[in-house]
Scaffold this motif. Structure first.
Motif, PDB file in Angstrom:
ATOM      1  N   ALA A  47       0.843  -1.196   0.000  1.00 45.97           N
ATOM      2  CA  ALA A  47       0.000   0.000   0.000  1.00 45.97           C
ATOM      3  C   ALA A  47       0.875   1.241   0.000  1.00 45.97           C
ATOM      4  N   VAL A  48       0.553   2.191  -0.870  1.00 42.13           N
ATOM      5  CA  VAL A  48       1.220   3.499  -0.912  1.00 42.13           C
ATOM      6  C   VAL A  48       0.156   4.539  -0.595  1.00 42.13           C
ATOM      7  N   LEU A  49       0.272   5.179   0.559  1.00 43.23           N
ATOM      8  CA  LEU A  49      -0.757   6.085   1.064  1.00 43.23           C
ATOM      9  C   LEU A  49      -0.161   7.481   1.186  1.00 43.23           C
ATOM     10  N   VAL A  50      -0.775   8.457   0.507  1.00 45.61           N
ATOM     11  CA  VAL A  50      -0.165   9.779   0.381  1.00 45.61           C
ATOM     12  C   VAL A  50      -1.138  10.888   0.772  1.00 45.61           C
ATOM     13  N   ASP A  51      -0.721  11.719   1.725  1.00 46.02           N
ATOM     14  CA  ASP A  51      -1.370  13.010   1.985  1.00 46.02           C
ATOM     15  C   ASP A  51      -0.423  14.073   1.453  1.00 46.02           C
ATOM     16  N   ALA A  52      -0.898  14.865   0.475  1.00 49.11           N
ATOM     17  CA  ALA A  52      -0.023  15.825  -0.197  1.00 49.11           C
ATOM     18  C   ALA A  52      -0.194  17.251   0.302  1.00 49.11           C
ATOM     19  N   SER A  53      -0.995  17.466   1.360  1.00 48.51           N
ATOM     20  CA  SER A  53      -1.311  18.829   1.806  1.00 48.51           C
ATOM     21  C   SER A  53      -0.651  19.172   3.135  1.00 48.51           C
ATOM     22  N   ARG A  54      -0.243  20.447   3.244  1.00 49.68           N
ATOM     23  CA  ARG A  54       0.286  20.978   4.489  1.00 49.68           C
ATOM     24  C   ARG A  54      -0.735  21.915   5.132  1.00 49.68           C
ATOM     25  N   PHE A  55      -0.396  22.444   6.295  1.00 48.07           N
ATOM     26  CA  PHE A  55      -1.113  23.487   7.015  1.00 48.07           C
ATOM     27  C   PHE A  55      -2.317  22.947   7.787  1.00 48.07           C
ATOM     28  N   TRP A  56      -2.578  23.597   8.929  1.00 44.04           N
ATOM     29  CA  TRP A  56      -3.577  23.150   9.891  1.00 44.04           C
ATOM     30  C   TRP A  56      -4.976  23.022   9.292  1.00 44.04           C
ATOM     31  N   PHE A  57      -5.350  23.938   8.391  1.00 38.51           N
ATOM     32  CA  PHE A  57      -6.699  23.894   7.829  1.00 38.51           C
ATOM     33  C   PHE A  57      -6.903  22.690   6.913  1.00 38.51           C
ATOM     34  N   ASN A  58      -5.827  21.958   6.610  1.00 39.75           N
ATOM     35  CA  ASN A  58      -5.945  20.719   5.835  1.00 39.75           C
ATOM     36  C   ASN A  58      -5.863  19.486   6.738  1.00 39.75           C
ATOM     37  N   TYR A  59      -6.229  19.659   7.988  1.00 39.61           N
ATOM     38  CA  TYR A  59      -6.248  18.570   8.969  1.00 39.61           C
ATOM     39  C   TYR A  59      -6.948  17.331   8.416  1.00 39.61           C
ATOM     40  N   ARG A  60      -8.052  17.548   7.692  1.00 35.35           N
ATOM     41  CA  ARG A  60      -8.863  16.424   7.203  1.00 35.35           C
ATOM     42  C   ARG A  60      -8.094  15.515   6.253  1.00 35.35           C
ATOM     43  N   HIS A  61      -7.119  16.067   5.535  1.00 29.33           N
ATOM     44  CA  HIS A  61      -6.365  15.236   4.588  1.00 29.33           C
ATOM     45  C   HIS A  61      -5.453  14.258   5.324  1.00 29.33           C
ATOM     46  N   VAL A  62      -4.895  14.709   6.444  1.00 29.27           N
ATOM     47  CA  VAL A  62      -4.105  13.801   7.265  1.00 29.27           C
ATOM     48  C   VAL A  62      -5.000  12.724   7.863  1.00 29.27           C
ATOM     49  N   ALA A  63      -6.198  13.129   8.328  1.00 29.62           N
ATOM     50  CA  ALA A  63      -7.155  12.148   8.859  1.00 29.62           C
ATOM     51  C   ALA A  63      -7.574  11.157   7.779  1.00 29.62           C
ATOM     52  N   ASN A  64      -7.714  11.639   6.543  1.00 26.09           N
ATOM     53  CA  ASN A  64      -8.063  10.748   5.427  1.00 26.09           C
ATOM     54  C   ASN A  64      -7.046   9.615   5.284  1.00 26.09           C
ATOM     55  N   VAL A  65      -5.775  10.003   5.145  1.00 25.42           N
ATOM     56  CA  VAL A  65      -4.748   9.002   4.849  1.00 25.42           C
ATOM     57  C   VAL A  65      -4.516   8.080   6.042  1.00 25.42           C
ATOM     58  N   LEU A  66      -4.625   8.612   7.263  1.00 23.92           N
ATOM     59  CA  LEU A  66      -4.439   7.767   8.436  1.00 23.92           C
ATOM     60  C   LEU A  66      -5.613   6.802   8.613  1.00 23.92           C
ATOM     61  N   SER A  67      -6.790   7.182   8.145  1.00 25.24           N
ATOM     62  CA  SER A  67      -7.944   6.282   8.209  1.00 25.24           C
ATOM     63  C   SER A  67      -7.736   5.059   7.322  1.00 25.24           C
ATOM     64  N   ILE A  68      -7.224   5.285   6.107  1.00 19.55           N
ATOM     65  CA  ILE A  68      -6.950   4.164   5.209  1.00 19.55           C
ATOM     66  C   ILE A  68      -5.784   3.337   5.748  1.00 19.55           C
ATOM     67  N   TYR A  69      -4.787   4.005   6.300  1.00 21.54           N
ATOM     68  CA  TYR A  69      -3.646   3.306   6.909  1.00 21.54           C
ATOM     69  C   TYR A  69      -4.125   2.373   8.014  1.00 21.54           C
ATOM     70  N   ARG A  70      -5.001   2.866   8.872  1.00 21.83           N
ATOM     71  CA  ARG A  70      -5.534   2.044   9.957  1.00 21.83           C
ATOM     72  C   ARG A  70      -6.230   0.802   9.408  1.00 21.83           C
ATOM     73  N   SER A  71      -6.983   0.970   8.323  1.00 28.47           N
ATOM     74  CA  SER A  71      -7.765  -0.143   7.776  1.00 28.47           C
ATOM     75  C   SER A  71      -6.873  -1.223   7.182  1.00 28.47           C
ATOM     76  N   VAL A  72      -5.899  -0.827   6.352  1.00 36.21           N
ATOM     77  CA  VAL A  72      -5.063  -1.843   5.702  1.00 36.21           C
ATOM     78  C   VAL A  72      -4.179  -2.554   6.719  1.00 36.21           C
ATOM     79  N   LYS A  73      -3.754  -1.814   7.750  1.00 39.32           N
ATOM     80  CA  LYS A  73      -2.921  -2.439   8.769  1.00 39.32           C
ATOM     81  C   LYS A  73      -3.744  -3.406   9.611  1.00 39.32           C
ATOM     82  N   ARG A  74      -4.972  -3.021   9.934  1.00 34.02           N
ATOM     83  CA  ARG A  74      -5.842  -3.905  10.722  1.00 34.02           C
ATOM     84  C   ARG A  74      -6.155  -5.182   9.961  1.00 34.02           C
TER      85      ARG A  74
END
Length: 355
Positions: A47-74
Motif C-alpha cells: 500500500a502506498v498512502l499519500v497526503d499531499a497537503s500541508r497546514f492546519w486547515f488541511n487537517y482532514r487530509h491527514v485524517a483521510n490518509v491515516l484512516s486508510i492506513y488504519r484499515s489496511v494495517k488492521r
C-alpha cells in the motif's frame, strides 16, 4: 546428433509427465478454501498512502490518509509493506488541543494516529519527485529500505492519494503538482518493470476522476471521489479545533472498511458503491476498462488485506523433536509423573474452513 535429440525428447517427456502428475490434485479441500485460493494470482500486498497537503486547515487530509492506513494495517498488511507519506504533522501541531492524537470525527471514537504509526516520508520529504521515484523503483542511493516500494510481479498494490486537486493535477505542498500524465507514465513504468500484478488506484480530491483519465496500463482499477468539474467535499467540523475532520468519500469508505474482517466475503464491487451521490454530494467515478476481473468477484481483502503463503500437503510429515529437556524446565518432572510429553502450538492454518 541423433543421440542428443533422443535424450532431449526423453527429458522433455519425463518433465511433461512430472508436471502433469503434480498438477493433479487428488485431495479434496473445503469449498470455501478452494474459492479463496482461486480468486487471485497475487502473492503479496503493498500500500502506498499519500497526503499531499500541508497546514492546519488541511487537517482532514491527514485524517483521510491515516484512516486508510488504519484499515489496511488492521486487515493484515504489515508496516514493512506500507509506504506512508504525510506532508504535515497534525499530531504535534501547536494548534492541536490533543497532542499526539488525530481523529477523523468530532466524537473522537477513533484515534487514527495511534501508538504505532510508522511514517516513511514526512513534511518536505513528500514531493512529486520522491513519489514518482517510489513508484518506479528509482529511489536515490542511500534511501532506507523502509522507504522503498519493493513490490514485484506478484504484488497487488493499493495507491491512495488525498489533497487539493484540479482538472488533471494534484498539488503537493501547495508548491508543485503531479499531473495525470505523470501518474500514467509512472504506473506504466511499474507495469513494464513488473512491479505489480494488479493495482487499485484510489484518490480523494476535487475533480479526482481526471487523474486516471490517461491510464493505459493493464490490470488497473481506479476509483475517484468526484468527477471532472466537481468538488470533493468535507464531512463535518469539530468546533473544538475549528477545522473539518475528514472528507466525505473517505469517511464512508472507512465506515465500510471498519466492518470488514480478514475472511470477509465483501467485494471490491461493494466498495465501489460506498458513497452514493445523496451522501457524497459529488459523484464517485470508477474506471474498470483496464481491469481483467469482475470487481463483484474480487474480495476486498485482495487490496486492503494481506495473504499468507500456505502450502497444502496431504502426505504424512515426520517431525523430529529435540530432547525433552530443551522444552521442560525440570527434566525429572516427566519421569516422576510419567506423563506423555506434549507440545501445544498455536494454529497457523485457517481451520474454520474445515468446520
Amino acid at each position: 546428433m541423433n543421440l542428443k535429440l533422443v535424450s532431449i525428447v526423453y527429458i522433455f517427456c519425463i518433465c511433461g509427465i512430472s508436471c502433469t502428475a503434480s498438477n493433479e490434485d487428488t485431495s479434496v479441500l473445503p469449498e470455501g478454501f478452494v474459492d479463496a485460493t482461486q480468486r487471485s494470482t497475487h502473492t503479496n500486498n503493498w500500500a502506498v498512502l499519500v497526503d499531499a497537503s500541508r497546514f492546519w486547515f488541511n487537517y482532514r487530509h491527514v485524517a483521510n490518509v491515516l484512516s486508510i492506513y488504519r484499515s489496511v494495517k488492521r486487515l493484515g498488511i504489515p508496516d514493512s509493506q506500507i509506504i506512508l507519506m504525510i506532508a504535515d504533522d497534525m499530531a504535534c501541531n501547536a494548534r492541536n488541543p490533543r497532542p499526539g492524537q488525530v481523529y477523523n470525527n468530532a466524537n473522537q471514537h477513533i484515534n487514527v494516529y495511534g501508538d504505532d504509526v510508522e511514517v516513511d516520508y514526512r513534511g518536505y520529504e513528500v514531493t512529486v519527485e520522491n513519489f514518482v521515484r517510489l513508484l518506479t523503483g528509482r529511489t536515490q542511493n542511500g534511501t532506507a529500505r523502509s522507504k522503498k516500494l519493493l513490490s514485484d510481479a506478484g504484488s497487488n498494490v493499493l495507491i491512495y492519494l488525498t489533497g487539493h486537486g484540479g482538472d488533471g493535477f494534484l498539488k503537493f505542498q501547495d508548491s508543485e503538482e503531479i499531473t495525470s500524465q505523470e501518474l500514467a507514465d509512472g504506473i506504466q513504468q511499474m507495469w513494464e518493470k513488473k512491479r505489480y500484478n494488479e493495482l487499485f488506484f484510489m484518490v480523494d480530491t476535487c475533480q479526482a476522476a481526471s487523474l486516471y483519465e490517461k491510464f493505459s496500463s493493464p490490470n488497473v482499477l481506479a476509483v475517484a471521489s468526484s468527477l471532472v468539474g466537481q468538488d470533493s467535499l468535507s464531512h463535518h467540523v469539530d468546533p473544538s479545533i475549528g477545522v473539518y475532520m475528514i472528507d466525505r468519500y473517505t469517511y464512508y469508505a472507512l465506515e465500510f472498511l471498519e466492518k470488514v474482517q480478514p475472511f470477509s466475503t465483501r467485494t471490491i464491487g461493494d466498495f465501489l458503491q460506498v458513497c452514493p451521490k445523496r451522501v457524497c454530494i459529488s459523484t464517485v467515478g470508477v474506471r474498470k476498462d483496464l481491469y481483467r476481473r469482475d470487481p463483484h468477484k474480487v474480495p476486498i481483502t485482495d487490496f486492503f488485506g494481506a495473504i499468507r503463503p500456505t502450502r497444502v500437503s496431504t502426505d504424512r510429515i515426520n517431525v523430529t523433536l529435540a530432547n525433552e529437556s530443551d522444552f521442560i524446565a525440570d527434566p525429572d518432572e516427566i519421569s516422576a509423573n510419567k506423563r506423555p510429553f506434549k507440545i501445544i502450538m498455536e494454529p497457523q492454518f485457517p481451520s474454520e474452513f474445515f468446520k
